[in-house]
Design a protein around this motif. Structure first.
Motif, short mmCIF file in Angstrom:
data_model
loop_
_atom_site.label_atom_id
_atom_site.label_comp_id
_atom_site.label_asym_id
_atom_site.label_seq_id
_atom_site.Cartn_x
_atom_site.Cartn_y
_atom_site.Cartn_z
N HIS A 41 -61.73 30.21 -34.63
CA HIS A 41 -62.24 31.38 -35.34
C HIS A 41 -62.84 32.36 -34.35
CE1 HIS A 41 -62.25 28.22 -38.43
NE2 HIS A 41 -62.22 29.17 -39.33
N ASP A 42 -62.74 33.63 -34.66
CA ASP A 42 -63.49 34.63 -33.92
C ASP A 42 -64.24 35.51 -34.92
OD1 ASP A 42 -61.62 36.38 -34.95
OD2 ASP A 42 -60.78 36.99 -33.03
N GLN A 43 -64.79 36.61 -34.45
CA GLN A 43 -65.61 37.44 -35.33
C GLN A 43 -64.82 38.03 -36.49
OE1 GLN A 43 -64.77 38.11 -32.25
NE2 GLN A 43 -63.82 40.14 -32.16
N ALA A 44 -63.48 38.10 -36.35
CA ALA A 44 -62.65 38.66 -37.41
C ALA A 44 -62.17 37.62 -38.41
CB ALA A 44 -61.45 39.39 -36.81
N GLY A 45 -62.34 36.33 -38.09
CA GLY A 45 -61.90 35.29 -39.01
C GLY A 45 -61.05 34.23 -38.33
N GLU A 46 -60.17 33.59 -39.11
CA GLU A 46 -59.35 32.50 -38.60
C GLU A 46 -58.33 32.99 -37.58
OE1 GLU A 46 -59.11 29.29 -42.27
OE2 GLU A 46 -57.54 30.82 -42.11
N LEU A 47 -58.06 32.11 -36.60
CA LEU A 47 -56.97 32.33 -35.66
C LEU A 47 -55.93 31.24 -35.89
CD1 LEU A 47 -59.15 32.96 -32.49
CD2 LEU A 47 -57.90 34.70 -33.79
N ASN A 48 -54.67 31.64 -35.91
CA ASN A 48 -53.61 30.69 -36.19
C ASN A 48 -53.33 29.79 -34.99
OD1 ASN A 48 -52.56 31.47 -38.98
ND2 ASN A 48 -52.61 33.45 -37.93
N HIS A 49 -52.84 28.59 -35.31
CA HIS A 49 -52.52 27.58 -34.30
C HIS A 49 -51.05 27.72 -33.91
CE1 HIS A 49 -55.47 24.64 -33.06
NE2 HIS A 49 -54.53 23.77 -32.78
N HIS A 50 -50.74 27.51 -32.63
CA HIS A 50 -49.35 27.58 -32.17
C HIS A 50 -48.77 26.18 -32.05
CE1 HIS A 50 -46.21 28.72 -28.90
NE2 HIS A 50 -45.72 28.87 -30.13
N LEU A 51 -47.81 25.87 -32.92
CA LEU A 51 -47.08 24.60 -32.90
C LEU A 51 -48.02 23.39 -32.92
CD1 LEU A 51 -44.21 25.51 -30.41
CD2 LEU A 51 -44.18 25.58 -32.91
N GLY A 52 -49.14 23.54 -33.62
CA GLY A 52 -50.08 22.44 -33.76
C GLY A 52 -50.86 22.13 -32.50
N VAL A 53 -50.75 22.97 -31.46
CA VAL A 53 -51.36 22.65 -30.17
C VAL A 53 -52.36 23.73 -29.73
CG1 VAL A 53 -50.95 22.15 -27.73
CG2 VAL A 53 -49.33 21.33 -29.46
N SER A 54 -51.89 24.98 -29.53
CA SER A 54 -52.73 26.07 -29.02
C SER A 54 -53.43 25.67 -27.73
CB SER A 54 -53.77 26.50 -30.08
OG SER A 54 -53.15 27.22 -31.12
N ALA A 55 -52.61 25.45 -26.71
CA ALA A 55 -53.10 24.90 -25.44
C ALA A 55 -53.65 25.94 -24.48
CB ALA A 55 -51.98 24.12 -24.75
N PHE A 56 -53.48 27.24 -24.76
CA PHE A 56 -54.02 28.25 -23.86
C PHE A 56 -55.51 28.47 -24.18
CE2 PHE A 56 -49.64 30.46 -23.18
CZ PHE A 56 -49.21 29.35 -22.45
N ALA A 57 -56.26 27.41 -24.00
CA ALA A 57 -57.69 27.41 -24.28
C ALA A 57 -58.32 26.30 -23.44
CB ALA A 57 -57.95 27.17 -25.76
N ASP A 58 -59.62 26.38 -23.23
CA ASP A 58 -60.30 25.30 -22.51
C ASP A 58 -60.34 24.03 -23.35
OD1 ASP A 58 -60.82 26.90 -20.27
OD2 ASP A 58 -62.69 27.65 -21.13
N TYR A 59 -60.51 24.21 -24.66
CA TYR A 59 -60.53 23.09 -25.60
C TYR A 59 -59.68 23.46 -26.81
CZ TYR A 59 -64.62 21.33 -23.03
OH TYR A 59 -65.47 20.87 -22.06
N THR A 60 -59.09 22.44 -27.44
CA THR A 60 -58.37 22.66 -28.69
C THR A 60 -58.59 21.47 -29.61
OG1 THR A 60 -56.22 23.24 -29.66
CG2 THR A 60 -56.20 21.61 -27.91
#
Length: 216
Positions: free
Chosen positions: A134-153
């Motif tokens: 989530h960010d200030q605008a609301g939910e963020l969608n997940h990519h292929l159940g992973v969303s790996a371009f992040a420090d944590y998922t």
């Protein structure tokens, strides 16, 4: 709830070169803790796959906004209830199709065709339907159940495969897509038999994995 950096795609179709158009926005976002059947993973290595680029340019449409990335490996840092045998400290590679293990395709031994997994991927959620970023605008969608371009998922436990802790994360990450796709194309699609010859066009991550699979 924890805070993590993530690479967010808010709109598809940005013009190349991406160094100029900058389609990905790196921001601090909120990440929900794992629910039932889920785990939180610290990303240790992630590859940039052509599928990620296809979402950016719009040739593979996905729901926006989205935290991209799906070819990765990491370490489990938090475990929700009913997460199977996964434990804190496990090293894992992600599968870009979360496998429910119960639908007809899974029962027939075709987990890549998992119907609930496909529904979740299309909708930008986990198998449970959750969207943990989530960010200030609301939910963020997940990519292929992973969303790996992040420090944590946070992901479904069924999107994780435990690996030998001695395996380098940078090598392990390739098994999340390039190796699975390239070797799978040789073994399952082309069905290359021992003693036969074949040609591989293009030696990127998938092509090299196909070459290794054919040789093996």
């Amino acid at each position: 709830m924890r805070t993590t950096r993530a690479a967010i795609l808010r709109e598809m179709g940005a013009p190349a070169p991406y160094a100029t158009s900058k389609p990905l926005e790196i921001r601090e976002v909120a990440l929900a803790p794992p629910g039932a059947g889920e785990v939180t993973v610290r990303i240790k290595a992630a590859g940039l796959c052509h599928s990620d680029l296809s979402v950016i340019n719009g040739s593979r449409p996905r729901v926006m906004p989205m935290v991209l990335g799906h070819e990765a490996a990491g370490e489990v840092v938090e475990v929700g209830a009913d997460a199977g045998l996964l434990q804190v400290g496990d090293h894992v590679v992600f599968s870009f199709v979360p496998v429910c293990g119960e639908c007809p395709a899974c029962a027939e031994g075709r987990p890549a065709m998992c119907a609930p997994g496909a529904v979740a991927n299309t909708g930008g959620s986990l198998l449970s339907g959750a969207k943990p970023f989530h960010d200030q605008a609301g939910e963020l969608n997940h990519h292929l159940g992973v969303s790996a371009f992040a420090d944590y998922t946070t992901v479904s436990a069924k999107s994780c495969v435990v690996i030998d802790p001695e395996l380098d994360f940078k090598i392990a990450a390739l098994f999340g897509c390039a190796v699975m796709t390239g070797v799978g194309a040789v073994v399952n699609t082309a069905k290359v038999a021992p003693g036969t010859s074949c040609a591989v066009y293009g030696l990127g991550g998938v092509g090299l994995a196909a070459l290794i699979g054919a040789r093996a």
